[in-house]
Enzyme design. Structure first.
Site, PDB file in Angstrom:
ATOM      1  N   CYS A 188       0.766  -1.251   0.000  1.00 19.69           N
ATOM      2  CA  CYS A 188       0.000   0.000   0.000  1.00 19.69           C
ATOM      3  C   CYS A 188       0.795   1.298   0.000  1.00 19.69           C
ATOM      4  O   CYS A 188       0.176   2.364   0.156  1.00 19.69           O
ATOM      5  CB  CYS A 188      -0.935  -0.007   1.201  1.00 19.69           C
ATOM      6  SG  CYS A 188      -0.092  -0.273   2.782  1.00 19.69           S
ATOM      7  N   PRO A 189       2.129   1.339  -0.161  1.00 19.33           N
ATOM      8  CA  PRO A 189       2.819   2.628  -0.052  1.00 19.33           C
ATOM      9  C   PRO A 189       2.372   3.668  -1.065  1.00 19.33           C
ATOM     10  O   PRO A 189       2.486   4.868  -0.812  1.00 19.33           O
ATOM     11  CB  PRO A 189       4.301   2.263  -0.261  1.00 19.33           C
ATOM     12  CG  PRO A 189       4.291   0.935  -0.931  1.00 19.33           C
ATOM     13  CD  PRO A 189       3.087   0.242  -0.401  1.00 19.33           C
TER      14      PRO A 189
END
Length: 397
Positions: A100-101
């Site tokens: 999810c970055p």
């Protein structure tokens, strides 16, 4: 082993989400993780916990690339596994927390165009292609809250609706489930529309979301957010190495860092010595007050308070409450509410240890959601407001 609910896990990391589901009654049949060190840790931790091997084994390396799983012979092979699983299980579900970055406010923020962002779209496509009975999609709050990412999130949901799924979502906080950590995450659940109808829930063919009140989101929560953060938590105390500081009255001690350190016996844990040792700057560690987590980096936890979000990348440094050092791996596993016997392999690099722990879904949150899903799936009679009228008889489980 309960064979009613079978799980295919994607982006499994070291297995925190899977463990929560497995210890709640789900059957883990297939595990997918592209990063080999995480998969090795997954296997090792299962050995330590004496858990069985997934019946379809581990998919890792290039074979675990989700973009490959939705194309060609790889997709056909996965489809055959799903088909085979249906012969021995009542339902088949997919679970995943795609990297999810690209959606994180503190991360790269590239959204759906980023390398990691595209993996979320690939997971959605995989669901639409393979048609599991239900799925879980977990991601950071930024995907749900940030306007430009929200457009992508809504597009994903529309795609899932078109593929025949009814959805329900919630922004959860790990502390609600008894995790000693302030950690928001968006949870999206989907159920095949025909399954929902078979369960006796009255929906129209055009319905996209599960009617309000039907999914028991609150059934496993111990501390509603409004309550959890309303206690008179201690703020800051002058740091003194190895100091003794009694717990203050009027707070739930079981939500504190120190309580979990004691519960997991972190000083004697196999990962107790796995800690970054700075070559310089250690004097800076000693001048940060206990409980001062106001900075992006050099946050010192308070022993009698919950932890900020367990995030150990992007130059974040979390300091021990009463030691002149950073947190150990054993301590961050406790902050993620892992069982005492959950261990990462000693040969794993420190960077990968902290990365896999920071990326993982807190165990108690995963377990709470899993139990809520079982509670929902086992109901067969409803009133107009979603209240349970009758569950499946125990003898048929």
């Amino acid at each position: 082993m309960n064979k009613r609910y079978c799980i295919f896990s994607f982006f499994a990391g070291s297995g925190f989400l899977d463990l929560g589901f497995e210890l709640s009654g789900f059957h883990i049949a297939y595990v997918n993780e592209i990063f080999s060190p995480f998969m090795q840790a997954y296997r090792y931790s299962r050995q330590c916990l004496n858990l069985p091997l997934p019946e379809y084994g581990y998919s890792e390396g290039e074979a675990a690339d989700v973009t490959r799983l939705i194309a060609g012979e790889t997709a056909l092979h996965l489809g055959e596994l799903v088909k085979d699983s249906r012969r021995n299980n009542e339902m088949v579900g997919f679970i995943a927390g795609p990297p999810c970055p690209d959606f994180s406010v503190g991360g790269k923020n590239r959204g759906q165009e980023g390398d990691k962002g595209r993996l979320s779209a690939a997971y959605v496509e995989l669901i639409c292609q393979q048609q599991p009975d239900f799925f879980l999609f977990e991601n950071v709050k930024g995907l749900w809250r940030t306007q430009k990412h929200r457009v992508f999130f809504e597009d994903c949901k529309n795609r899932l609706n078109q593929a025949g799924y009814v959805l329900t979502e919630r922004l959860i906080n790990a502390i609600e489930y008894g995790v000693p950590q302030d950690r928001d995450r968006i949870i999206l659940l989907g159920f095949r529309k025909d399954l929902i109808k078979e369960m006796g829930i009255k929906i129209d063919d055009n319905d996209k979301v599960l009617p309000e009140g039907f999914f028991p989101w609150n059934s496993q929560t111990l501390y509603p957010k409004s309550q959890a953060f309303a206690y008179s938590w201690p703020t800051r105390d002058l740091f003194k190495e190895d100091s003794i500081l009694p717990c203050v009255d009027g707070i739930p001690q079981e939500l504190t860092v120190e309580s979990w350190f004691q519960q997991n016996d972190v000083m004697n844990h196999p990962n107790a010595e796995h800690c970054f040792q700075p070559k310089a700057g250690i004097k800076r560690f000693a001048v940060v007050d206990e409980g001062d987590d106001s900075r992006k980096s050099f946050k010192r936890l308070h022993r009698w308070r919950y932890s900020p979000t367990a995030c150990y990348g992007n130059n974040e440094v979390h300091l021990h409450p009463y030691k002149v050092r950073r947190l150990s791996v054993a301590e961050v596993l406790a902050i993620q509410s892992l069982p005492k016997d959950f261990v990462l392999p000693a040969a794993m690099t420190l960077t990968n240890m902290f990365k896999t722990v920071g990326n993982g879904v807190p165990f108690l949150a995963a377990q709470g959601i899993a139990k809520s899903m079982i509670e929902f799936l086992e109901v067969r009679e409803w009133d107009d407001y979603g209240k349970i009228s009758r569950k499946i008889p125990e003898k048929s489980l």
